[in-house]
Design an enzyme around this catalytic site. Structure first.
Site, PDB file in Angstrom:
ATOM      1  N   LYS A 184       0.470  -0.974   0.574  1.00  0.00           N
ATOM      2  CA  LYS A 184      -0.017  -0.053  -0.054  1.00  0.00           C
ATOM      3  C   LYS A 184       0.629   1.218  -0.003  1.00  0.00           C
ATOM      4  O   LYS A 184       1.006   1.703   1.041  1.00  0.00           O
ATOM      5  CB  LYS A 184      -1.002   0.117   1.281  1.00  0.00           C
ATOM      6  CG  LYS A 184      -1.656   1.042   1.366  1.00  0.00           C
ATOM      7  CD  LYS A 184      -2.722   1.468   3.209  1.00  0.00           C
ATOM      8  CE  LYS A 184      -1.657   2.282   3.540  1.00  0.00           C
ATOM      9  NZ  LYS A 184      -1.462   3.523   2.966  1.00  0.00           N
ATOM     10  N   ALA A 238       4.624   7.877  15.007  1.00  0.00           N
ATOM     11  CA  ALA A 238       2.704   8.067  16.110  1.00  0.00           C
ATOM     12  C   ALA A 238       2.063   7.111  15.732  1.00  0.00           C
ATOM     13  O   ALA A 238       1.771   5.909  15.629  1.00  0.00           O
ATOM     14  CB  ALA A 238       2.501   9.425  15.820  1.00  0.00           C
ATOM     15  N   GLU A 257      10.169   1.095  10.734  1.00  0.00           N
ATOM     16  CA  GLU A 257      11.334   2.417  10.559  1.00  0.00           C
ATOM     17  C   GLU A 257      10.557   3.818  10.485  1.00  0.00           C
ATOM     18  O   GLU A 257       9.674   3.660   9.944  1.00  0.00           O
ATOM     19  CB  GLU A 257      12.161   2.241   9.228  1.00  0.00           C
ATOM     20  CG  GLU A 257      13.212   2.713   8.616  1.00  0.00           C
ATOM     21  CD  GLU A 257      13.659   4.116   7.857  1.00  0.00           C
ATOM     22  OE1 GLU A 257      12.854   5.071   8.576  1.00  0.00           O
ATOM     23  OE2 GLU A 257      13.229   3.876   6.829  1.00  0.00           O
ATOM     24  N   CYS A 291      13.759  10.742   7.242  1.00  0.00           N
ATOM     25  CA  CYS A 291      13.693  10.899   8.516  1.00  0.00           C
ATOM     26  C   CYS A 291      15.222  10.607   9.146  1.00  0.00           C
ATOM     27  O   CYS A 291      15.418  11.062  10.111  1.00  0.00           O
ATOM     28  CB  CYS A 291      13.180   9.237   8.447  1.00  0.00           C
ATOM     29  SG  CYS A 291      13.352   7.686   8.118  1.00  0.00           S
TER      30      CYS A 291
END
Length: 484
Positions: A184, A238, A257, A291
């Site tokens: 997805k 989150a 990750e 990130c």
């Protein structure tokens, strides 16, 4: 400072009329609804893509389950040959896939081309990867061998900052060891992934690889689906917590990750100009939406002012514009929600520190944020304490190296970190004390398929790449023979 060259066109079809389909059981399938894809460089719709219903997700999972026995029964060499054919498709359509990535994600076209090149390299690496059995004991009493079995149907969820690359670096290691997959993509960046799926539907056997679209409500159904055996998720911390909770009832295997608030510690023997160049590159790549990019820079007082000046000069020279302009070095942030978060962060920047470069939203169509550098920042500011996913970075002063290490580690995150200095033995000693999954020396954000990558603390669970990453896609099976 800004580039206004109109976007070039490199596509052989009209995105406005192109009809995308979900790949389910080897067929392109319409969605239950449609999602608008927005070019962040113009804030205008460029395409529509399908979004799956729960029933279509069920169909995709069932197709993957049916395909699993036949795919896992193939020899590893046969599976590897198919992965090499996938890489050939990426090579053939390299520019088109890069173009789609820039249109939906916003990054400069040179960076989008890198994404496709990395996808090719990772796919070929795992095509040739062999996870060996291991003999644990072979003596007069018995024979014990460690073997591996595919975990089953993998549910993969990719974010919007590296949509195609992250799809491939999950797909290739999962397939080489015999798994099947339902993937997805992010609702805001499905184009390159869906186009890739269309290109390889005659390469991969039906059901082995499935792609479902999402209108923003499918993630929980995928992660909680009883037919999914493992979830490989890349995204925010989150959301990662919710994914982990959803996997609990069925004890799914899980790789996470997640977010990072990477610190870079500059030592007092660092070369100012060379270090500033590296810091700028890896703090502002992809408009700061990585990130594992540098988000906090700790510099000794003895070189604080010259380093800040060298950084500010480079940040001010970054050419901001549409990603399809070859001269652009920093594109827009990816979506309207990130744009508003960046606006709030810039307001904090003027309150909590001194802005030495940038500091404004750009008044033009699209989601453009001036690359911004702060000095003398309040360390309790959210700009330092939290992950800032925008081209806004802070330089913090230290007088004592022990204090800098403590401050760098004072975060719930632990994805990456870096140390910069000319005495490499000293730099390595500092890097060894940083709470991070990876500590780089004199560079940052280098990912290769043979080296594991993952986070500690709240930056993730497990790792991707290398043997450790491949082992995340298998179950252990021990054969234990007793000799009489």
């Amino acid at each position: 400072m800004t580039s206004v060259t109109p976007p070039a066109t490199a596509l052989t079809f009209d995105l406005a009329t192109k009809r995308y389909g979900q790949l389910i059981n080897g067929r392109l399938v319409d969605g239950a609804s449609q999602v608008s894809v927005i070019d962040p460089g113009t804030a205008q719709q460029v395409a529509t893509t399908p979004a799956a219903s729960v029933e279509q997700l069920d169909d995709a999972v069932e197709a993957a389950k049916r395909a699993l026995p036949g795919w896992s029964a193939l020899s590893v060499d046969a599976r590897g040959a198919i992965l090499h054919r996938i890489a050939d498709v990426l090579v053939e359509h390299h520019e088109k896939l890069a173009h789609l990535t820039t249109l939906e994600q916003g990054k400069p076209i040179a960076q989008a081309r890198d994404d496709v090149s990395w996808s090719i390299d990772f796919t070929r690496y795992f095509a040739d990867y062999r996870l060996p059995n291991e003999v644990l004991r072979d003596d007069e009493n018995g024979y014990v061998e460690l073997r591996h079995r595919p975990v089953g149907v993998v549910g993969a969820i990719t974010p919007w900052n590296f949509p195609l690359f992250q799809a491939l670096y999950k797909l290739a290691p999962a397939l080489i060891v015999g798994n099947t997959m339902v993937l997805k993509p992010s609702p805001t960046t499905p184009l390159a992934t869906m186009h890739f799926a269309e290109l390889v539907r005659d390469v991969i056997p039906p059901g082995v690889f499935n792609v479902v679209g999402d209108a923003g409500d499918l993630g929980a159904h995928l992660t909680g689906h009883p037919g999914i055996n493992k979830v490989s998720f890349t995204g925010s911390t989150a959301t990662g917590r919710r994914v982990m909770e959803a996997c609990g009832p069925t004890l799914k295997r899980l790789t996470l990750e997640l977010g990072g608030n990477d610190a870079a510690i500059v030592l007092d023997d660092a070369d100012v100009e060379k270090t500033a160049e590296g810091l700028c590159t890896w703090a502002y790549a992809n408009a700061g939406q990585v990130c594992v990019s540098i988000k906090r820079i700790y510099a000794p007082s003895s070189m604080y002012d010259p380093l800040v000046e060298a950084l500010a000069r480079r940040v001010s020279e970054l050419t901001v514009g549409h990603g399809l302009d070859e001269d652009t070095r920093l594109g827009p942030v990816q979506n309207a929600a990130q744009y508003e978060k960046a606006r709030a962060s810039l307001e904090l920047a003027h309150e909590h520190g001194t802005v030495v470069a940038g500091g404004h939203m750009l008044d033009r169509p699209g989601y453009y944020v001036e690359p911004t550098l702060l000095r003398d920042v309040d360390e309790d500011s959210p700009l330092v304490r939290e992950e800032t996913f925008a081209p806004i970075r802070s330089v913090l002063r230290y007088d004592d190296l022990e204090d800098a290490i403590d401050r760098a580690n004072d975060t719930p995150y632990g994805l990456g970190a870096s140390v910069w200095g000319t005495d490499t033995d000293r730099a390595v000693a500092v890097a060894d004390r940083l709470d991070a999954g990876t500590s780089w020396i004199n560079h940052h954000f280098q990912l290769t398929p043979d080296v594991p990558f993952g986070g500690v603390k709240q930056s993730g669970l497990g790792a991707e790449f290398g043997r450790i990453g491949v082992e995340g896609f298998v179950d252990v099976h021990v054969v234990n023979l007793k000799r009489s």
